[in-house]
Scaffold this motif. Structure first.
Motif, short mmCIF file in Angstrom:
data_model
loop_
_atom_site.label_atom_id
_atom_site.label_comp_id
_atom_site.label_asym_id
_atom_site.label_seq_id
_atom_site.Cartn_x
_atom_site.Cartn_y
_atom_site.Cartn_z
N THR A 34 -27.98 72.06 -38.08
CA THR A 34 -26.82 72.87 -38.24
C THR A 34 -25.93 73.28 -36.84
O THR A 34 -26.84 73.63 -36.01
CB THR A 34 -27.04 74.02 -39.35
OG1 THR A 34 -27.70 74.92 -38.40
CG2 THR A 34 -27.76 73.71 -40.48
N TYR A 35 -24.97 73.37 -37.02
CA TYR A 35 -23.88 73.61 -36.19
C TYR A 35 -22.95 74.59 -36.30
O TYR A 35 -22.39 74.72 -37.34
CB TYR A 35 -23.18 72.38 -35.63
CG TYR A 35 -24.13 71.13 -34.97
CD1 TYR A 35 -24.85 71.13 -33.76
CD2 TYR A 35 -24.40 70.21 -36.09
CE1 TYR A 35 -25.82 70.07 -33.68
CE2 TYR A 35 -25.36 69.01 -35.92
CZ TYR A 35 -25.97 69.04 -34.73
OH TYR A 35 -26.79 68.03 -34.55
N TYR A 37 -19.51 76.42 -36.72
CA TYR A 37 -18.28 75.94 -37.02
C TYR A 37 -17.98 74.50 -37.81
O TYR A 37 -17.09 73.81 -37.80
CB TYR A 37 -17.30 76.11 -35.96
CG TYR A 37 -17.24 77.36 -35.46
CD1 TYR A 37 -16.80 78.55 -35.79
CD2 TYR A 37 -17.78 77.66 -34.01
CE1 TYR A 37 -16.87 79.74 -35.57
CE2 TYR A 37 -17.99 78.77 -33.55
CZ TYR A 37 -17.24 80.01 -34.03
OH TYR A 37 -17.43 81.21 -33.74
N LYS A 38 -19.29 73.98 -38.05
CA LYS A 38 -19.30 72.69 -38.92
C LYS A 38 -20.06 72.82 -40.16
O LYS A 38 -21.19 73.65 -40.18
CB LYS A 38 -20.08 71.70 -38.00
CG LYS A 38 -20.03 70.41 -38.76
CD LYS A 38 -20.59 69.35 -37.66
CE LYS A 38 -20.70 67.87 -38.49
NZ LYS A 38 -21.40 66.87 -37.47
N ASP A 39 -19.14 72.37 -41.23
CA ASP A 39 -19.54 72.71 -42.62
C ASP A 39 -20.96 71.82 -42.99
O ASP A 39 -21.87 72.25 -43.66
CB ASP A 39 -18.63 72.67 -43.74
CG ASP A 39 -17.43 73.64 -43.37
OD1 ASP A 39 -17.73 74.64 -42.90
OD2 ASP A 39 -16.31 73.37 -43.69
N ASP A 40 -20.88 70.67 -42.67
CA ASP A 40 -21.94 69.68 -42.97
C ASP A 40 -23.08 69.45 -42.04
O ASP A 40 -22.66 69.06 -40.71
CB ASP A 40 -21.39 68.21 -43.19
CG ASP A 40 -20.39 68.31 -44.36
OD1 ASP A 40 -20.61 69.01 -45.30
OD2 ASP A 40 -19.27 67.70 -44.17
#
Length: 434
Positions: A34-35, A37-40
């Motif tokens: 997971t990153y 500010y990235k939703d997916d």
């Protein structure tokens, strides 16, 4: 039909039981990244997930407690075992969770339990020695293919067609070729003609440092093979010098000729230690490039620099191939070889970086990484050189038995101590600690 006859039979480590319910868990192993500010998220596939088999089992009969004792003993055995699955057939499995046996008051002559098994494989370890040496060969093969493209790129800025450029490249190739021809006449390489031969050759034997010669080899046959190789080396150098004046127009021919010189050097030297020493000198060659303000001066400097760099890089590739084939027998020797190679290749990496030659830079970095990984892995497994001191001179065979309990190590001791005669070993010398 009774209720028991509706159950499916299975066998775990030779102990049969009845299956009321069973399950099979399969899929893939994923590492979820997971990153901010990235939703997916990104699920990274890590391979097949373990196959897990679950059973709701029953033991039934007048001897149910004997069956329970047998199954309990099977569950407590170490390592994987054989499961005869009702639908999958034979599967090699390991028990991954403890088993709880339950007796119910309303079910006489019956023991219930849950069994969780995982399909298991063999315990395998990577062969680091083989893998690291193969990595050197792969990196060297890629470098051989890339060096021609690198030379074409370095000469792409040459605009002059003056014959002076051919003279300049000819001078560089002649000077480097003269050093290469001297390899076959090196006194150390000539002295190594006796290394690896059957029998006792005293201090010229090189002991464990030598590559064993064929059983039928003699000093005369070794010398004859070296003489033939020297003739081939002189011919390869002559071809290189002849191809150098046209390096701008035909760079591929020049690269091929320089590669032939390196291969001829490998054939002309018997000892890998001599080959490493002599190729190291060729890899350090620096052509003289005069500072000039003449219009053709920049093109002449480019040609001379590119030719010199190509010859050095060919020597580095040959040096890496020699290191892959060599077998250092102590940690200090492996470290010395590694230090020599790293110093040479780092100097050439700086040259490539200063010239903005990304192809040469990547090629040399890959070659350096492979050699460092190989020598570091092999050197860590080797014995070390230590100093021995004795009160009097002793025969080498007695020292070999005293130090190693192995008289076959006599030749190695004589070579390392540089003893003039195996019956009179010096009182102080260096040898392997094991």
């Amino acid at each position: 039909m009774s209720l028991i006859e509706l159950y499916i039979p299975a066998i775990w480590r030779g102990v049969p039981f009845l299956v009321r319910d069973s399950g099979l868990t399969v899929g893939r192993r994923n590492a979820v990244h997971t990153y901010p500010y990235k939703d997916d998220p990104w699920p990274e596939d890590m391979g097949r997930a373990p196959r897990v088999m679950t059973f709701a089992g029953r033991l039934v009969g007048d001897d149910v407690y004997l069956q329970r004792a047998a199954l309990a003993a099977a569950c407590e055995l170490e390592g994987p075992g054989l499961l005869i699955h009702p639908t999958l057939g034979p599967v090699r499995c390991s028990l991954v969770e403890p088993v709880t046996f339950r007796d119910r008051g309303d079910a006489q002559r019956e023991v219930q339990f849950e069994l969780v098994l995982m399909q298991s494989g063999s315990r395998l370890f990577p062969n680091l020695l083989l893998n690291t040496q193969n990595a050197i060969l792969v990196a060297a093969a890629a470098a051989v293919l890339a060096i021609s493209r690198v030379l074409v790129s370095e000469l792409s800025g040459v605009s002059s067609a003056s014959p002076v450029l051919g003279v300049g490249s000819h001078n560089v190739a002649s000077a480097w070729g003269a050093s290469a021809s001297a390899v076959s006449r090196d006194p150390g390489a000539i002295a190594s003609e006796a290394s690896g031969l059957p029998g006792q050759s005293g201090r010229y034997d090189q002991g464990m440092l030598a590559v064993s010669a064929p059983a039928s080899a003699t000093l005369d046959s070794q010398r004859a093979a070296v003489i033939v190789s020297r003739t081939a080396l002189d011919s390869a150098v002559a071809t290189l010098v002849a191809a150098s004046p046209t390096v701008v127009a035909q760079p591929d021919a020049f690269v091929s000729a320089s590669r032939s010189v390196i291969e001829a050097i490998a054939s002309a030297t018997i000892s890998p230690a001599d080959r490493i020493r002599l190729l190291s000198g060729l890899a350090a060659y620096q052509p003289y490039i005069a500072a000039t303000t003449a219009p053709i001066g920049a093109d002449l400097a480019t040609v001379r620099g590119a030719v010199g760099a190509t010859l050095r890089r060919q020597a580095l590739i040959g040096l890496a191939e020699t290191i892959e084939a060599a077998s250092p027998d102590n940690t200090q020797q492996a470290q010395q070889i590694l230090t020599t190679f790293v110093q040479l290749v780092d100097a050439e990496i700086i040259v490539a970086a200063d010239s903005a030659e990304s192809g040469a830079y990547d090629m040399l970095r890959t070659l350096r990484t492979a050699v460092v990984a190989d020598l570091s892995a092999r050197g860590a497994q080797l014995a070390s050189l230590v100093s021995y001191s004795f009160a009097a001179r002793m025969p080498a065979v007695a020292l070999a038995y005293r130090l190693y309990q192995d008289v076959s190590r006599t030749r190695d001791l004589v070579s390392r101590a540089n003893a003039p005669h195996p019956l009179f070993m010096p009182p102080q010398f260096q040898a392997l600690d094991k």
